[in-house]
Design an enzyme around this catalytic site. Structure first.
Site, PDB file in Angstrom:
ATOM      1  N   ARG A   1       0.693  -1.038  -0.071  1.00 44.62           N
ATOM      2  CA  ARG A   1       0.042   0.019   0.012  1.00 44.62           C
ATOM      3  C   ARG A   1       0.918   1.102   0.188  1.00 44.62           C
ATOM      4  NH1 ARG A   1      -1.239   1.201   6.248  1.00 44.62           N
ATOM      5  NH2 ARG A   1       0.131  -0.364   7.094  1.00 44.62           N
TER       6      ARG A   1
ATOM      7  N   GLU B   1     -18.529   5.698   0.425  1.00 43.51           N
ATOM      8  CA  GLU B   1     -18.098   5.101  -0.521  1.00 43.51           C
ATOM      9  C   GLU B   1     -18.984   5.089  -1.899  1.00 43.51           C
ATOM     10  OE1 GLU B   1     -18.291   3.840   2.529  1.00 43.51           O
ATOM     11  OE2 GLU B   1     -16.286   3.970   3.228  1.00 43.51           O
TER      12      GLU B   1
END
Ligand SMILES: Cc1ncc(C[n+]2csc(CCOP(=O)(O)OP(=O)(O)O)c2C)c(N)n1
Lengths: 319, 327
Positions: free
Chosen positions: A10, A58
């Site tokens: 990440r 989201e």
């Protein structure tokens, strides 16, 4: 076992995104209040005007990303894998997949190696969800170098992409000269007795298992399949034919993931024994290492699966 | 664009409300009186009903309630070029309630985005006029059909325009029932937070959703206060009045620092007595007999409907069959 250097995928994503932001002014980033965890904040710090933190919302994030995409931008929507796939699935399905939007979704903290956060944060269904969307490119990089290249390829290639990365440090299996090729399996190790096909954090354990098998005279081929969709069916069928048995290894639920898709490809060609190393149920809180061990995602598990394949090969007369 | 007042019947929108000169000149030339806009709307309602009847499925109620909202936009407000739907500086119209695409398709066809004859292919195999609006049809900006997503999409479009320093404005049409979707309010919050003042939401407040009336299904009121509380400028208007619609669009254009929500009070199924306010015609096509009655109520003779059907690409036999019983 070989000791390998590690990288946090990440973090590599965040650094690559920052570098790409300098090269391409059309990249915009939308996030869901997890930008520090995904390292997208590196981009946000440098390019605040192209960075939109939308809070944990989201659905809005995915539809906004589609709006950006159809206005000439290259949006990266980033959050945890759970919140970037299942939660806004319909927005992804209609607004991005069906519309063919040029949206890049980055799901970090995938799989059970999230660890202590427990099951609600552990995405073990995301590969199945995203591969069920026609035309969606789904990439599960094995390590840092592959993550960097996958993010670049996703930026360069038009169309929807899902890239799945991890919270924990992942062993680096690639050397500097490595070239990621979208939709192509990579042969990491030659061998003719069986093939181990792995993706993501299971690639290093697959290599370790192959080393261990080699010490007993078994030569396992190892394929890294980072592109889950479109899947390199040819390489899979060729491996099946040439080595006569397959083991798959993934940090995902057994249904709908790498194993399911490889088995399907094998069955459509000339069937050979297939064994799968994958998750069979939801996990729990614990350290990543504890969980990977308890839930059967170690090199030892891969090696045992390989021995089962060899046994099945022998009992079916060598093939 | 609607011109400055020229005679009492002309739209009374004055020139200073149009500060932006249309850069490619294509769409800015036409000016329409209120009477012409009403006539356009009447013809568009006619063609909506014909195409839905031909498809034998589709959503007439919300298409008829939104008609005047769309006509005011496409004939009086938007800077657009039907010959060049991808013109980067075009104003964007986003239909969030994608089921009401017959209204949009018909306006787009009348505006010249594609042949009117395409309207008779609505919902048929191989047609670009899909059952719910989808990217790919000229003039359609967003794939919709799943409620609640358009306002978010519009924020992305509007913010891209801000980043690229393009002059376009973004209009999103929502249903009132659609406002039950949580994502609408995520978007409402985000648009105000990012001060997206080039964004205008229009709520087609027809009071009816799929099953029943909106106040029976889920109480939305006080709807204006909700949008205000989320940081929006709110204009409440009669959504069938062209003067009110045009005034509201221009007030929205002049608003800075916050997005504008136009709550347009409308009648679902507007113009057809048995569809008005009737949930049964949210998503059901009229029969041929009902079409004949509707055409009469809209003031069209059988000969006028026959001429329209010819333009929409219907074969003579069908035109005769359908319009024979019409007065
Ligand atoms: C996410 C989603 N849920 C349910 C539906 C089914 N549906 C289609 S239209 C509709 C009612 C919409 O009502 P409203 O927004 O008021 O539309 P209008 O009256 O303007 O036609 C519903 C529930 C849908 N299209 N999308």
């Amino acid at each position: 076992m070989v000791t390998r250097p590690t990288a946090v995928t990440r973090e590599v994503f965040g650094q690559t995104l920052l570098a790409l932001g300098k090269e391409d002014p059309n990249i915009v980033v939308v996030g869901g209040d997890l930008n520090i965890s995904t390292f997208a904040h590196l981009f946000g710090r440098e390019f605040p005007e192209r960075f939109f933190d939308l809070g944990p919302a989201e659905q809005n994030m995915m539809s906004m990303a589609a709006g950006f995409a159809f206005s000439g931008k290259i949006p990266f929507a980033n959050t945890f894998a759970v919140f970037g796939t299942g939660r806004p699935y319909d927005q992804i399905r209609v607004g991005i997949a069906q519309a063919g939007a040029n949206v890049k979704i980055l799901g970090s903290h995938s799989g059970i190696s999230v660890g202590e956060d427990g099951v609600s944060a552990q995405a073990i269904e995301d590969i199945a969800l995203m591969c069920a969307l026609p035309g969606f490119n789904v990439i599960v990089p094995a390590d840092g170098p592959e993550t960097a290249q996958a993010v670049r390829v996703a930026t360069r290639e038009r169309g929807p992409f899902y890239i799945r990365v991890s919270r924990s440090a992942t062993p680096v299996v690639h050397t500097d000269g490595y070239q990621f090729r979208l939709g192509k399996a990579e042969t990491l190790r030659q061998g003719s007795d069986l093939t181990i096909i792995a993706c993501g954090v299971m690639v290093a354990p697959a290599l370790d298992a192959a080393e261990s098998l080699a010490r007993t005279g078994v030569q396992a081929r190892v394929l890294n399949i980072a592109t889950l969709q479109p899947l390199d069916k040819e390489a899979i069928q060729q491996a099946a034919q040439e080595t006569g048995g397959i083991v798959t290894a993934e940090e995902h639920y057994i249904n709908g993931g790498l194993g399911s898709m490889v088995a399907s490809a094998v069955a459509l060609g000339r069937p050979v024994p297939v064994e799968m190393v994958a998750l069979h149920r939801y996990a729990e809180s614990g350290t990543p290492a504890q969980l990977l061990s308890k839930y059967g995602l170690t090199a030892t598990d891969v090696e045992q699966a390989a021995r089962r394949v060899l046994g099945r090969k022998a009992s079916s007369g060598g093939r | 664009m609607v011109s400055a007042a020229r005679g009492s019947k002309r739209a009374a929108v004055s020139a200073p409300h149009h500060p932006k000169v249309h850069p490619n000149g294509a769409a800015s030339s036409a000016t329409f009186s209120y009477q012409q806009l009403r006539e356009k709307a009447r013809a568009i309602r006619r063609d909506i009903l014909i195409s839905i009847t031909e498809a034998a499925s589709g959503h007439p109620g919300g298409s008829l309630s939104e008609t005047d909202i769309l006509v005011a936009l496409y004939y009086g407000v938007l800077r657009h070029d039907p010959q060049n739907p991808a013109w980067p500086d075009r104003d964007r119209f986003i239909l969030s309630k994608g089921h009401a695409c017959p209204g949009l398709y018909t306006v787009l066809a009348h505006r010249g985005y594609f042949p009117k004859a395409d309207l008779s292919t609505f919902r048929k195999l191989g047609s670009h006029l899909q059952g719910h609006a989808k990217i790919g049809t000229p003039g359609v900006e967003m794939s919709s059909g799943s409620l609640g997503q358009g306002l978010s999409f519009g924020i992305g479009v509007a913010l891209a325009g801000r980043l690229d320093k393009r002059p376009y404005r973004t209009y999103v049409l929502l249903g009132d029932g659609e406002c039950d979707e949580g994502q609408v309010w995520e978007a409402a919050m985000a648009a105000a937070h990012y001060k997206v003042d080039t964004l205008t939401a229009i709520v087609d407040r027809n009071g009816v959703q799929n099953d029943r009336h909106t106040d029976e299904v889920m109480q939305l009121e006080p709807l204006a206060a909700k949008w205000r509380a989320f940081g929006w400028r709110v204009l409440e208007i009669d959504g069938h009045s062209f003067p009110a619609l045009l005034r509201a669009y221009h007030q929205a254009q002049e608003t800075s620092g916050q997005p504008t929500a136009i709550i347009a009070r409308t009648v679902k199924g507007k113009g057809v007595s048995f569809m008005e306010g009737n949930p049964a015609f949210h998503g059901r096509a009229p029969t041929k007999e009902q079409l004949a009655q509707a055409m009469g109520e809209l003031g069209f003779s059988g000969a006028e409907v026959a001429a329209a059907m010819k333009e929409l690409g219907f074969p003579e036999a069908k035109i005769a069959e359908w319009t024979g019983p019409m007065k």
